[in-house]
Design an enzyme around this catalytic site. Structure first.
Site: not given
Ligand code: HXC
Length: 510
Positions: A169-170, A404-405
C-alpha cells in the site's frame, strides 16, 4: 534525582525493545535485522541522534489504547555517513508490522522537514504493512503528508529508499517518489496489494516473490534500482552511494582523494573495438578502465541492459555515466532503455552531477512491440532529458552513432560540451547496408553492384571525419588516451554556468 535518571533509562530501554523480545526474535529468524540494528550499520558508529523516542499513537479504536509502544513503530533521527550528515527513518516491523499511523507519519515528516531545512539527504529503511488499519483515514492522511514532502524534496535533497521487508500500500508509494529504491533479496517485497487481495479480485494465484520480490522489481518492473543479498550488504551499499552524492542541490558533488593517475594511458583500449562492425564488446570494460580505481556504482544493472547507467569518480569527483551496451540488443535504444537513462540523466542534472556519455548505438529498436508501446514518447524522454540538462556533458562515440539515436545520446546539438569520437566511430543516418538498399532499390537484384554501393557508403560515412569536418565532433581521440581527455574536459567545465529560460516547469513527455 537518581530515580529520575533511572526512569529515563528504563523508558529508553523499553522503547529500544520495540514490539518485544519475541517479535525481535521472529524478525531475526527471517534473516532481518531490527530497525535499530539497521541504523547502527547505516550510520557512522555513535553518530545517531534520535528524535521522538517516546511518541505514542493516539488511537482508541479496536482496543488500541491498551497498546501504546514508545516510538510508534518507527525510529527517526540524523547521523553521519563518513562524516556527512543524513536524516534517517527506520520502520520497526515488530510494532504493528511497521504500519504507518498518524503519529508514525508525523515522526517521518519531522525529519523530512529538517532535512529540507538543513540540506541533507533522507534515507528511509522501509519495513511496513502500509496504512495502520486500526486508524483508518488518519493513517491515509499521514501517508499523504509524507508523499507531499517526498514531492517537495524531489530534486532538492537526495532521497533513498531501502525496502527491507514486506511493504504494501502506502509503504510503496512513498519510496516510488524517491530517487533510488534498493531491495533485499528474498526478504523484501513491494506491492500495492498483496497476493491474497490479488486472488480475491482477479483470481490470479501468485506468490509474494513473483508479485513483488527483488527479482520482479529489478528485472521486470524497474521499480527498484538494485537488490542486495542481505540487510548488511544493502546498508553498506547505501553508504557507498551516499559517498557519491551531493548533500543537496546547491552543493557540488563531493570530491575525495583518489589514487589513480589522471593521465593513465590504457593501450588495451586501442583494440577494444572488434574488426567486424557486428561483433559486440563489453562497454563496461571501457567504463571500468576510465574510472578512478575502476570503481563503478551501477544503477538498474539488471533492467534494460542495453544501456548502462551508474556513477564513477574522475579525479575524485562524481560523474554519472550513460553508455550503450553492444552486448545486449546490439546496444539499440528501446522503450525500457530510454526510460531508464532519462530518469538517470534527470537525477544527475538535478544534483549537479556531470554526465559522461559513451555511445555505440545502431539506432532505435524497430518493430510493432516498440511502436505500440510508445517508443516515440519514451525515446523522447531521453532526448528531452539530455537537451534540458545544464550540467557538464562529455560524450565519446566509440563506434556506431546512427540516426535519431546519434542526436539523442548527448550530441553536440543537445548542448554537449565536449563531443569526442574514436577513429573507429561511424556517424551516419543508418548502417551502410540499410542505406544502400533504400538509395539503390532498383539495383537490389545485382548483388555485386549493391556490394560496391555499400562499400562506397561505408568509405564515405563509416568514420568520424564527416562529423568532425562540420564541428559536430570536437576532436577525434586515441582510445588509449580517453581517460586523460575526458578528465581534462570535465576539469575545464568546473565553472560551467548555463541557465534554461524561466518556466514554471517543463512538460517532459511522461
Ligand atoms: C496494522 C498491521 C498491519 C497494518 C501488519 N500488521 N500490517 N497492523 N495495520 N497495515 C500487524 C499484524 O497484525 C501483526 O501483528 C504484525 O503486524 C505482523 O504481521 P503478520 O501479518 O503477522 O506478518 P507477515 O505474515 O510477515 O505479513 C506481513 C504483511 C501482512 C504482508 C505486511 O501483515 C499484510 O498483508 N498486512 C496488511 C497489508 C495491507 O493491506 N496494508 C494496508 C494497505 S492500504 P501481531 O500483533 O500479530 O504481531 C494503504 C493505503 C495507503 O497502505 C495508500 C496510499 C496511496
Amino acid at each position: 534525582m537518581k530515580d529520575i535518571l533511572l526512569e529515563l533509562e528504563t523508558r529508553r530501554g523499553t522503547a529500544r525493545m520495540g514490539g518485544g523480545a519475541a517479535r525481535i526474535q521472529a524478525q531475526h529468524a527471517k534473516g532481518k535485522l531490527t530497525a535499530r540494528e539497521r541504523i547502527e550499520l547505516l550510520l557512522d558508529e555513535g553518530s545517531f541522534e534520535e528524535f521522538d523516542m517516546f511518541v505514542a499513537h493516539r488511537c482508541t479504536d479496536f482496543g488500541m489504547q491498551d497498546q501504546r509502544p514508545a516510538g510508534d513503530g518507527v525510529v527517526t533521527g540524523w547521523g553521519t555517513v563518513n562524516g556527512r550528515m543524513v536524516y534517517v527513518f527506520s520502520q520497526d516491523f515488530t510494532v504493528f508490522g511497521g504500519s504507518l499511523s498518524e503519529t508514525h507519519a508525523q515522526k517521518i515528516c519531522k525529519i523530512m522537514d529538517m532535512a529540507m531545512q538543513n540540506g541533507a539527504p533522507v534515507i528511509g529503511l522501509n519495513d511496513s504493512g502500509g496504512a495502520r488499519i486500526q486508524e483508518g483515514v488518519a493513517s491515509l492522511a499521514g501517508y499523504a503528508e509524507v508523499f507531499q514532502r517526498n514531492i517537495m524534496a524531489s530534486g532538492v535533497v537526495p532521497q533513498i529508499s531501502v525496502i527491507m521487508g514486506p511493504c504494501a500500500g502506502g509503504a510503496v508509494y512513498s519510496p516510488a517518489m524517491t530517487d533510488f529504491i534498493f531491495m533485499v533479496k528474498d526478504s523484501s517485497y513491494m506491492f500495492v496489494t498483496g497476493p491474497d487481495v490479488v486472488k480475491t479480485v482477479t483470481n490470479e494465484v501468485v506468490t509474494a516473490e513473483e508479485l513483488g520480490g527483488a527479482s520482479t522489481h529489478t528485472r521486470k518492473s524497474s521499480v527498484a534500482d538494485g537488490a542486495f543479498e542481505n540487510d548488511v550488504e544493502a546498508l553498506a551499499e547505501v553508504r557507498r552511494l551516499i559517498d557519491l552524492l551531493p548533500l543537496n542541490n546547491r552543493q557540488k558533488p563531493p570530491t575525495r582523494p583518489f589514487f589513480d593517475e589522471v593521465a593513465r594511458v590504457d593501450q588495451s583500449l586501442d583494440t577494444l573495438i572488434p574488426d567486424s562492425a557486428n561483433t559486440p564488446y563489453d562497454m563496461k570494460e571501457l567504463i571500468l578502465k576510465l574510472a578512478d580505481e575502476s570503481d563503478f556504482f551501477e544503477i538498474q544493472a539488471d533492467y534494460a541492459r542495453n544501456i548502462i547507467t551508474g556513477f564513477v569518480r574522475l579525479e575524485g569527483s562524481t560523474v554519472g555515466v550513460v553508455a550503450n551496451q553492444p552486448t545486449v540488443l546490439a546496444g539499440c535504444l528501446d522503450i525500457d532503455a530510454s526510460r531508464k537513462a532519462a530518469r538517470f540523466v534527470r537525477f544527475c542534472d538535478a544534483f549537479e552531477i556531470p554526465i559522461l556519455t559513451l555511445v555505440d548505438v545502431p539506432g532505435f529498436l524497430p518493430g510493432t512491440a516498440q511502436e505500440y508501446g510508445g517508443v516515440i514518447k519514451h525515446g523522447a524522454k531521453l532526448l528531452f532529458a539530455y537537451g534540458e540538462a545544464t550540467v557538464p556533458k562529455v560524450t565519446v562515440i566509440t563506434r556506431k552513432a546512427y540516426g535519431g539515436a546519434y542526436d539523442v545520446m548527448a550530441s553536440k546539438h543537445l548542448r554537449g560540451d565536449f563531443n569526442y569520437a574514436w577513429p573507429t566511430a561511424e556517424i551516419a543516418v543508418m548502417g551502410a547496408k540499410g542505406a544502400t538498399e533504400i538509395l539503390y532499390r532498383a539495383e537490389l537484384g545485382d548483388k555485386d553492384k549493391i556490394a560496391g554501393r555499400t562499400r562506397d557508403y561505408e568509405d564515405r560515412f563509416a568514420n568520424p571525419f564527416v562529423a568532425a569536418e562540420k564541428g559536430f565532433i570536437d576532436e577525434v581521440i586515441m582510445p588509449h588516451s580517453t581517460r586523460r581527455r575526458v578528465c581534462r574536459a570535465f576539469a575545464s567545465l568546473r565553472g560551467k554556468q548555463v541557465q534554461n529560460p524561466w518556466k514554471k516547469h517543463d512538460n517532459i513527455p511522461l
